[in-house]
Design a protein around this motif. Sequence first.
Motif, PDB file in Angstrom:
ATOM      1  N   ASP A 217       0.833  -1.203   0.000  1.00 52.88           N
ATOM      2  CA  ASP A 217       0.000   0.000   0.000  1.00 52.88           C
ATOM      3  C   ASP A 217       0.869   1.256   0.000  1.00 52.88           C
ATOM      4  OD1 ASP A 217      -2.561  -1.147  -0.035  1.00 52.88           O
ATOM      5  OD2 ASP A 217      -2.573  -1.420   2.145  1.00 52.88           O
ATOM      6  N   ALA A 218       1.916   1.256   0.820  1.00 52.40           N
ATOM      7  CA  ALA A 218       2.792   2.418   0.908  1.00 52.40           C
ATOM      8  C   ALA A 218       3.510   2.666  -0.418  1.00 52.40           C
ATOM      9  CB  ALA A 218       3.805   2.226   2.031  1.00 52.40           C
ATOM     10  N   THR A 219       3.881   1.582  -1.100  1.00 54.77           N
ATOM     11  CA  THR A 219       4.575   1.716  -2.386  1.00 54.77           C
ATOM     12  C   THR A 219       3.647   2.262  -3.450  1.00 54.77           C
ATOM     13  OG1 THR A 219       6.063  -0.096  -1.794  1.00 54.77           O
ATOM     14  CG2 THR A 219       5.921   0.489  -4.114  1.00 54.77           C
ATOM     15  N   VAL A 220       2.421   1.762  -3.496  1.00 57.86           N
ATOM     16  CA  VAL A 220       1.435   2.286  -4.439  1.00 57.86           C
ATOM     17  C   VAL A 220       1.217   3.773  -4.207  1.00 57.86           C
ATOM     18  CG1 VAL A 220      -1.023   2.242  -5.021  1.00 57.86           C
ATOM     19  CG2 VAL A 220       0.247   0.106  -4.853  1.00 57.86           C
ATOM     20  N   SER A 221       1.108   4.172  -2.938  1.00 54.93           N
ATOM     21  CA  SER A 221       0.878   5.573  -2.601  1.00 54.93           C
ATOM     22  C   SER A 221       2.063   6.446  -2.994  1.00 54.93           C
ATOM     23  CB  SER A 221       0.598   5.692  -1.101  1.00 54.93           C
ATOM     24  OG  SER A 221       0.414   7.040  -0.725  1.00 54.93           O
ATOM     25  N   ARG A 222       3.272   5.984  -2.679  1.00 51.80           N
ATOM     26  CA  ARG A 222       4.464   6.779  -3.000  1.00 51.80           C
ATOM     27  C   ARG A 222       4.623   6.963  -4.502  1.00 51.80           C
ATOM     28  NH1 ARG A 222       9.539   5.885  -4.736  1.00 51.80           N
ATOM     29  NH2 ARG A 222       9.207   3.629  -4.781  1.00 51.80           N
ATOM     30  N   GLN A 223       4.391   5.901  -5.250  1.00 53.66           N
ATOM     31  CA  GLN A 223       4.605   5.948  -6.700  1.00 53.66           C
ATOM     32  C   GLN A 223       3.419   6.566  -7.446  1.00 53.66           C
ATOM     33  OE1 GLN A 223       7.231   1.775  -6.972  1.00 53.66           O
ATOM     34  NE2 GLN A 223       5.227   1.899  -7.947  1.00 53.66           N
ATOM     35  N   GLY A 224       2.245   6.540  -6.848  1.00 55.03           N
ATOM     36  CA  GLY A 224       1.054   6.991  -7.557  1.00 55.03           C
ATOM     37  C   GLY A 224       0.640   6.036  -8.653  1.00 55.03           C
ATOM     38  N   THR A 225       0.808   4.726  -8.376  1.00 51.98           N
ATOM     39  CA  THR A 225       0.505   3.706  -9.382  1.00 51.98           C
ATOM     40  C   THR A 225      -0.500   2.701  -8.818  1.00 51.98           C
ATOM     41  OG1 THR A 225       2.480   2.497  -8.625  1.00 51.98           O
ATOM     42  CG2 THR A 225       2.690   3.854 -10.618  1.00 51.98           C
ATOM     43  N   PRO A 226      -1.777   3.036  -8.788  1.00 53.06           N
ATOM     44  CA  PRO A 226      -2.768   2.080  -8.298  1.00 53.06           C
ATOM     45  C   PRO A 226      -2.790   0.824  -9.151  1.00 53.06           C
ATOM     46  CG  PRO A 226      -3.823   3.924  -9.425  1.00 53.06           C
ATOM     47  CD  PRO A 226      -2.381   4.284  -9.267  1.00 53.06           C
ATOM     48  N   VAL A 227      -3.045  -0.305  -8.495  1.00 57.17           N
ATOM     49  CA  VAL A 227      -3.091  -1.594  -9.178  1.00 57.17           C
ATOM     50  C   VAL A 227      -4.532  -1.901  -9.542  1.00 57.17           C
ATOM     51  CG1 VAL A 227      -2.698  -4.068  -8.920  1.00 57.17           C
ATOM     52  CG2 VAL A 227      -1.034  -2.425  -8.012  1.00 57.17           C
ATOM     53  N   GLY A 228      -4.772  -2.240 -10.807  1.00 57.20           N
ATOM     54  CA  GLY A 228      -6.119  -2.506 -11.280  1.00 57.20           C
ATOM     55  C   GLY A 228      -6.302  -3.930 -11.752  1.00 57.20           C
ATOM     56  N   GLU A 229      -7.557  -4.298 -11.968  1.00 57.61           N
ATOM     57  CA  GLU A 229      -7.888  -5.632 -12.446  1.00 57.61           C
ATOM     58  C   GLU A 229      -7.231  -5.895 -13.802  1.00 57.61           C
ATOM     59  OE1 GLU A 229     -11.839  -8.310 -13.624  1.00 57.61           O
ATOM     60  OE2 GLU A 229     -12.059  -6.404 -12.553  1.00 57.61           O
ATOM     61  N   GLY A 230      -6.624  -7.067 -13.940  1.00 61.17           N
ATOM     62  CA  GLY A 230      -5.992  -7.443 -15.191  1.00 61.17           C
ATOM     63  C   GLY A 230      -4.565  -6.979 -15.362  1.00 61.17           C
ATOM     64  N   ASP A 231      -4.054  -6.216 -14.391  1.00 62.79           N
ATOM     65  CA  ASP A 231      -2.668  -5.746 -14.481  1.00 62.79           C
ATOM     66  C   ASP A 231      -1.683  -6.877 -14.222  1.00 62.79           C
ATOM     67  OD1 ASP A 231      -3.572  -3.192 -14.941  1.00 62.79           O
ATOM     68  OD2 ASP A 231      -3.145  -2.448 -12.923  1.00 62.79           O
ATOM     69  N   VAL A 232      -0.440  -6.645 -14.611  1.00 62.22           N
ATOM     70  CA  VAL A 232       0.680  -7.499 -14.218  1.00 62.22           C
ATOM     71  C   VAL A 232       1.507  -6.708 -13.226  1.00 62.22           C
ATOM     72  CG1 VAL A 232       2.758  -8.702 -14.969  1.00 62.22           C
ATOM     73  CG2 VAL A 232       0.715  -8.726 -16.417  1.00 62.22           C
ATOM     74  N   VAL A 233       1.666  -7.240 -12.026  1.00 62.99           N
ATOM     75  CA  VAL A 233       2.363  -6.521 -10.951  1.00 62.99           C
ATOM     76  C   VAL A 233       3.691  -7.199 -10.662  1.00 62.99           C
ATOM     77  CG1 VAL A 233       2.270  -5.783  -8.556  1.00 62.99           C
ATOM     78  CG2 VAL A 233       0.191  -5.744  -9.950  1.00 62.99           C
ATOM     79  N   LEU A 234       4.766  -6.442 -10.756  1.00 60.03           N
ATOM     80  CA  LEU A 234       6.102  -6.942 -10.495  1.00 60.03           C
ATOM     81  C   LEU A 234       6.601  -6.334  -9.189  1.00 60.03           C
ATOM     82  CD1 LEU A 234       7.588  -6.558 -14.100  1.00 60.03           C
ATOM     83  CD2 LEU A 234       6.183  -8.408 -13.156  1.00 60.03           C
ATOM     84  N   VAL A 235       6.959  -7.176  -8.246  1.00 63.67           N
ATOM     85  CA  VAL A 235       7.365  -6.730  -6.917  1.00 63.67           C
ATOM     86  C   VAL A 235       8.888  -6.810  -6.815  1.00 63.67           C
ATOM     87  CG1 VAL A 235       7.117  -7.088  -4.439  1.00 63.67           C
ATOM     88  CG2 VAL A 235       5.180  -7.567  -5.966  1.00 63.67           C
TER      89      VAL A 235
END
Length: 283
Positions: free
Chosen positions: A142-160
């Motif tokens: 959550d903190a990373t999404v907030s810092r980057q301004g990159t919300p994760v949406g349905e169907g996305d590919v998320v690389l951690v």
Amino acid sequence: MTATETTDPLLQIVAGGLEVHDLGRPLTIGMPQSPNHPPYWHTLPRRHGDRVRTDGASAANDMITMGTHVGTHIDALAHVSQDGKMYGGCDAVAAGVGGKYEELGAHTIAPIVRRGVLLDVPATLGLPGLGGGYEITPADLDATVSRQGTPVGEGDVVLVRSGWGRNFGDPDPGTYVGHDSGVPGVSAAGAQWLADRRVHAAGADTIAFERLAPGEGHATLPAHRVLLVEHGIYIVEALDLEGISAAGVHEFLFVLSPLALFGATGSPVRPLAVVSGPSGSGR
């Protein structure tokens, strides 16, 4: 209309220039890999000069052997079962009769061209990389999404990104495998965070995607259960995320096409992260 003009918006973007980040690892003999899979091997059965044609031409050829979960690769839904069942309640034993998984094998993974998001967790925590055995929590995500301004949406590919990928080139392959030290990553809670957002696939820069506790190796892999078995979400492992992190790229077009290995539990891949950039800057 000139030869370089087009009415297709996608081709206009391409003509404007693309920057391509290669997220795959080179396949080399002796590279780090999970001890659960056959290693990569490459040889030249024929070298130049072994056979020369009448016109002086010569050709060399290769042979490789490897497990499908070695190097950068994608896990098919057939890879993991829980209590005898694979994704969708498929009977794991019955599905493997005949030596192939026809229903959930690697050949069923369609080419992936989707929005990609890099969650650069160490950058959020002010670290170059996470330590062995560190659990990436939902709060970290959550903190990373907030810092980057990159919300994760349905169907996305998320690389951690954990930063552990910097160990891939260590002279001792065991450093990256991290049996004794442990390996950072998400556990069941982090995997559920991804599943709740209905992502299409998730990837990481580590050997087994998820957190490995020090000294335990691959004894338990709860994130695999959550993603592959319970939610049908593909997993990509052993990604090279250092370049894209250094470039500060957090959102991109993710491109991946697995080999159509019929009935296989996974496939080697060479994923790409594509962003618009100056013409000719692709690399």
